[in-house]
Motif scaffolding. Structure first.
Motif, mmCIF file in Angstrom:
data_model
loop_
_atom_site.group_PDB
_atom_site.id
_atom_site.type_symbol
_atom_site.label_atom_id
_atom_site.label_comp_id
_atom_site.label_asym_id
_atom_site.label_seq_id
_atom_site.Cartn_x
_atom_site.Cartn_y
_atom_site.Cartn_z
ATOM 1 N N ILE A 88 49.960 35.468 26.737
ATOM 2 C CA ILE A 88 49.220 35.047 27.927
ATOM 3 C C ILE A 88 49.664 35.881 29.131
ATOM 4 O O ILE A 88 48.830 36.440 29.856
ATOM 5 C CB ILE A 88 49.415 33.539 28.196
ATOM 6 N N ALA A 89 50.974 35.998 29.323
ATOM 7 C CA ALA A 89 51.499 36.791 30.443
ATOM 8 C C ALA A 89 51.084 38.256 30.317
ATOM 9 O O ALA A 89 50.704 38.897 31.311
ATOM 10 C CB ALA A 89 53.023 36.661 30.503
ATOM 11 N N LEU A 90 51.145 38.787 29.096
ATOM 12 C CA LEU A 90 50.766 40.181 28.854
ATOM 13 C C LEU A 90 49.297 40.416 29.189
ATOM 14 O O LEU A 90 48.937 41.415 29.822
ATOM 15 C CB LEU A 90 51.048 40.548 27.396
ATOM 16 N N MET A 91 48.429 39.496 28.797
ATOM 17 C CA MET A 91 46.993 39.668 29.051
ATOM 18 C C MET A 91 46.668 39.541 30.539
ATOM 19 O O MET A 91 45.793 40.242 31.047
ATOM 20 C CB MET A 91 46.176 38.670 28.233
ATOM 21 N N ILE A 92 47.391 38.679 31.241
ATOM 22 C CA ILE A 92 47.209 38.580 32.705
ATOM 23 C C ILE A 92 47.659 39.887 33.354
ATOM 24 O O ILE A 92 46.954 40.450 34.199
ATOM 25 C CB ILE A 92 47.960 37.363 33.277
ATOM 26 N N ALA A 93 48.831 40.387 32.943
ATOM 27 C CA ALA A 93 49.337 41.642 33.505
ATOM 28 C C ALA A 93 48.391 42.807 33.200
ATOM 29 O O ALA A 93 48.127 43.648 34.071
ATOM 30 C CB ALA A 93 50.738 41.934 32.961
ATOM 31 N N ALA A 94 47.867 42.855 31.977
ATOM 32 C CA ALA A 94 46.939 43.926 31.612
ATOM 33 C C ALA A 94 45.657 43.843 32.436
ATOM 34 O O ALA A 94 45.117 44.867 32.873
ATOM 35 C CB ALA A 94 46.622 43.860 30.117
ATOM 36 N N SER A 95 45.175 42.627 32.663
ATOM 37 C CA SER A 95 43.966 42.455 33.479
ATOM 38 C C SER A 95 44.205 42.932 34.908
ATOM 39 O O SER A 95 43.372 43.650 35.476
ATOM 40 C CB SER A 95 43.525 40.985 33.484
ATOM 41 N N VAL A 96 45.331 42.549 35.483
ATOM 42 C CA VAL A 96 45.676 42.986 36.840
ATOM 43 C C VAL A 96 45.792 44.513 36.880
ATOM 44 O O VAL A 96 45.288 45.163 37.810
ATOM 45 C CB VAL A 96 46.974 42.303 37.328
ATOM 46 N N HIS A 98 44.309 46.736 34.925
ATOM 47 C CA HIS A 98 42.978 47.346 34.844
ATOM 48 C C HIS A 98 42.202 47.180 36.149
ATOM 49 O O HIS A 98 41.549 48.119 36.606
ATOM 50 C CB HIS A 98 42.184 46.748 33.681
ATOM 51 N N ILE A 99 42.278 46.010 36.739
ATOM 52 C CA ILE A 99 41.584 45.786 38.005
ATOM 53 C C ILE A 99 42.131 46.713 39.085
ATOM 54 O O ILE A 99 41.370 47.290 39.866
ATOM 55 C CB ILE A 99 41.665 44.302 38.420
ATOM 56 N N SER A 100 43.459 46.882 39.124
ATOM 57 C CA SER A 100 44.070 47.753 40.145
ATOM 58 C C SER A 100 43.654 49.208 39.977
ATOM 59 O O SER A 100 43.675 49.975 40.928
ATOM 60 C CB SER A 100 45.601 47.637 40.103
ATOM 61 N N ARG A 101 43.253 49.593 38.776
ATOM 62 C CA ARG A 101 42.804 50.969 38.512
ATOM 63 C C ARG A 101 41.279 51.094 38.613
ATOM 64 O O ARG A 101 40.726 52.127 38.273
ATOM 65 C CB ARG A 101 43.259 51.411 37.124
ATOM 66 N N GLY A 102 40.606 50.020 39.041
ATOM 67 C CA GLY A 102 39.159 50.062 39.150
ATOM 68 C C GLY A 102 38.458 49.955 37.800
ATOM 69 O O GLY A 102 37.325 50.399 37.642
ATOM 70 N N GLU A 103 39.153 49.360 36.821
ATOM 71 C CA GLU A 103 38.618 49.244 35.469
ATOM 72 C C GLU A 103 38.348 47.782 35.099
ATOM 73 O O GLU A 103 38.589 47.353 33.986
ATOM 74 C CB GLU A 103 39.616 49.835 34.464
ATOM 75 N N ALA A 104 37.808 47.034 36.046
ATOM 76 C CA ALA A 104 37.578 45.600 35.826
ATOM 77 C C ALA A 104 36.657 45.347 34.637
ATOM 78 O O ALA A 104 36.764 44.311 33.971
ATOM 79 C CB ALA A 104 37.018 44.959 37.082
ATOM 80 N N SER A 105 35.789 46.289 34.330
ATOM 81 C CA SER A 105 34.870 46.098 33.204
ATOM 82 C C SER A 105 35.596 46.096 31.860
ATOM 83 O O SER A 105 35.015 45.703 30.847
ATOM 84 C CB SER A 105 33.797 47.190 33.211
ATOM 85 N N LEU A 106 36.853 46.499 31.834
ATOM 86 C CA LEU A 106 37.616 46.585 30.587
ATOM 87 C C LEU A 106 38.414 45.327 30.256
ATOM 88 O O LEU A 106 39.072 45.285 29.215
ATOM 89 C CB LEU A 106 38.569 47.785 30.633
#
Length: 134
Positions: A88-96, A98-106
């Motif tokens: 859960i923590a890993l997926m939250i960190a990965a989402s953040v 990707h969003i910080s890199r402008g890759e929210a669609s991923l």
């Protein structure tokens, strides 16, 4: 809860744990053992930060092993629940990330695996826990 329902839930939890494990182990293998040039085709940031690539590869590999092995062997099966919390923590960190890199669609896959991990935590703590061997 009837035996049929609990058996079905147990099967669903094993499927979820297996899917998470296979995905994390595959990701860990790709990050740690493939040539970095190959990995960079999927993860362009890998060339910029090979240390992060190695770190996330180790985390993925340990998480994949941890979510399935303790439960399957019934040796400290609560560690599988802890691995689900880690997922859960890993997926939250990965989402953040990707969003910080402008890759929210991923982040769709991250959200999917986060939901699976929440299901595993809920199921293995409340509805179908696995108890250690005696």
């Amino acid at each position: 809860m009837t035996t049929t329902k609990s058996k079905g839930l147990n099967i669903a939890l094993w499927v979820a744990q297996g899917l998470i494990a296979l995905t994390l182990i595959w990701a860990g293998y790709a990050k740690l053992f493939q040539p970095i040039e190959e990995t960079a085709k999927m993860l362009p940031w890998a060339l910029d930060n090979p240390g992060l690539l190695t770190f996330t590869g180790i985390i993925d590999l340990l998480g994949g092993i941890g979510i399935i092995l303790p439960a399957a062997l019934k040796i400290q099966p609560k560690l599988s629940v802890f691995a689900a919390y880690g997922t859960i923590a890993l997926m939250i960190a990965a989402s953040v990330f990707h969003i910080s890199r402008g890759e929210a669609s991923l982040i769709g896959m991250n959200i999917f695996f986060l939901i699976l991990a929440v299901f595993v935590v809920w199921g293995r703590t409340k509805k179908a826990p696995i108890f250690p061997k005696q």
